[in-house]
Design a protein around this motif. Sequence first.
Motif, PDB file in Angstrom:
ATOM      1  N   PRO A  88       0.842  -1.197   0.000  1.00 18.23           N
ATOM      2  CA  PRO A  88       0.000   0.000   0.000  1.00 18.23           C
ATOM      3  C   PRO A  88       0.880   1.251   0.000  1.00 18.23           C
ATOM      4  O   PRO A  88       1.974   1.221   0.569  1.00 18.23           O
ATOM      5  CB  PRO A  88      -0.789  -0.118   1.310  1.00 18.23           C
ATOM      6  N   ARG A  89       0.429   2.274  -0.681  1.00 19.63           N
ATOM      7  CA  ARG A  89       1.247   3.500  -0.684  1.00 19.63           C
ATOM      8  C   ARG A  89       0.399   4.752  -0.557  1.00 19.63           C
ATOM      9  O   ARG A  89      -0.783   4.762  -0.905  1.00 19.63           O
ATOM     10  CB  ARG A  89       2.150   3.567  -1.912  1.00 19.63           C
ATOM     11  N   VAL A  90       1.062   5.773  -0.060  1.00 21.71           N
ATOM     12  CA  VAL A  90       0.441   7.082   0.130  1.00 21.71           C
ATOM     13  C   VAL A  90       1.356   8.069  -0.584  1.00 21.71           C
ATOM     14  O   VAL A  90       2.560   7.857  -0.636  1.00 21.71           O
ATOM     15  CB  VAL A  90       0.414   7.415   1.653  1.00 21.71           C
ATOM     16  N   ILE A  91       0.766   9.121  -1.140  1.00 18.98           N
ATOM     17  CA  ILE A  91       1.607  10.116  -1.813  1.00 18.98           C
ATOM     18  C   ILE A  91       1.640  11.391  -0.982  1.00 18.98           C
ATOM     19  O   ILE A  91       0.578  11.892  -0.571  1.00 18.98           O
ATOM     20  CB  ILE A  91       1.058  10.415  -3.225  1.00 18.98           C
ATOM     21  N   ALA A  92       2.838  11.878  -0.719  1.00 21.95           N
ATOM     22  CA  ALA A  92       2.964  13.144   0.009  1.00 21.95           C
ATOM     23  C   ALA A  92       3.486  14.188  -0.970  1.00 21.95           C
ATOM     24  O   ALA A  92       4.540  13.995  -1.583  1.00 21.95           O
ATOM     25  CB  ALA A  92       3.926  12.977   1.178  1.00 21.95           C
TER      26      ALA A  92
END
Length: 352
Positions: free
Chosen positions: A293-297
């Motif tokens: 899973p990934r999140v973008i900052a």
Amino acid sequence: MIFKKAVLKHCLFHIRVKTMDFVDEVSFQVTGGRGGDGCVSFRREKFVPKGGPDGGDGGNGGHVILRVNPQLTTLFHLRTKKLYKAQRGHHGKGKNMHGRRGETVEIPVPSGTLVYDTDRGICLGDLTSAGQTLIVAEGGNGGKGNARFASPTRQAPDFAMEGKTGISRWIRLELKLLADVGLVGKPNAGKSTLLASLTAAKPKIADYPFTTLVPNLGIVPLGEYRQCVMADIPGLIEGAHEGKGLGDRFLRHIERTRLLVFMIESHAGDIGAEYALLKQELKQFDATLLEKPRVIALTKTDLLGEAEKKGLPEQIDRCRCYGISAVTGEGIGAFKGEIGLQIGKMNHAASS
Ligand SMILES: Nc1nc2c(ncn2[C@@H]2O[C@H](COP(=O)(O)OP(=O)(O)OP(=O)(O)O)[C@@H](O)[C@H]2O)c(=O)[nH]1
Ligand SMILES: [Mg+2]
């Protein structure tokens, strides 16, 4: 011109020395101690003729073991020594005295160390928790003394057994840091600044690329006695998988993270293209990284005007984007909340 060359040479030397401090792969030979020999002896006492066999056993050879020391973060201390040999067992003696066992050699390693048998190419173990141990070379058994071979039909055995040799092998240690969240991004994206603002870690921060030369770890408090470990790794550039920049050798340290944060400068011309580049470099290294899973900052939002902030994408590739500024703290709360939520979900899934 000459001055510039000298400065460049100095910088490259500094980078080389600094990256050499962080050693994440070493190999050396380990040899267990040989067992002590059994003893051939007969009891000799005044007025006791034919006292019988009393040769003691040899002691076992010492093992070579690895033990996790949670204070270590690299394999640097193991880079030079190429042979670890445990002590041999002492020989048995008369009067049924057994030999002392050989001293064990203990090698401290950081948590997250994978151990491979170099010749057979198999993984011998994965050392992850503090104090965990792994025997990498067993000592040989001590030989039996002649007293052991006495029987009604053989009352005076004149032989004993030799001690066995210990196991000897070459092993390769590979460190893969254990962290929950991995920060990936191009140089200067603000990874170290984010780590410094969320944790007590004090990574080096500067406005030139490749400030971070080795991975840094920090602990992010998530409230209610929860926390997670965050890893900041050196920046990636296009062609990192071909060795450009610092290459992709540090990507192995995010292989075991559970959540990835793609860090992209919010004022980067084409955010979508930057995202695609990071994804491509990760894929070239190990396609399974993209299953995490990934999140973008989207970093440094303090440098944007209000209109530009509103124009930032909310989602890319079905991943939520969070505009953040590690300098003003803008958006950090929501971003941290998302990290906590994702980690919480994964903890819940793992425990049920
Ligand atoms: N204005 C502003 N500057 C930031 C912010 N975050 C980081 N910076 C600046 O951006 C520069 C690079 O920051 P770093 O945290 O060193 O970037 P990095 O991604 O760790 O870079 P490498 O270690 O080279 O890969 C520094 O000069 C920081 O002060 C931010 O939120 N706002
Ligand atoms: Mg950095």
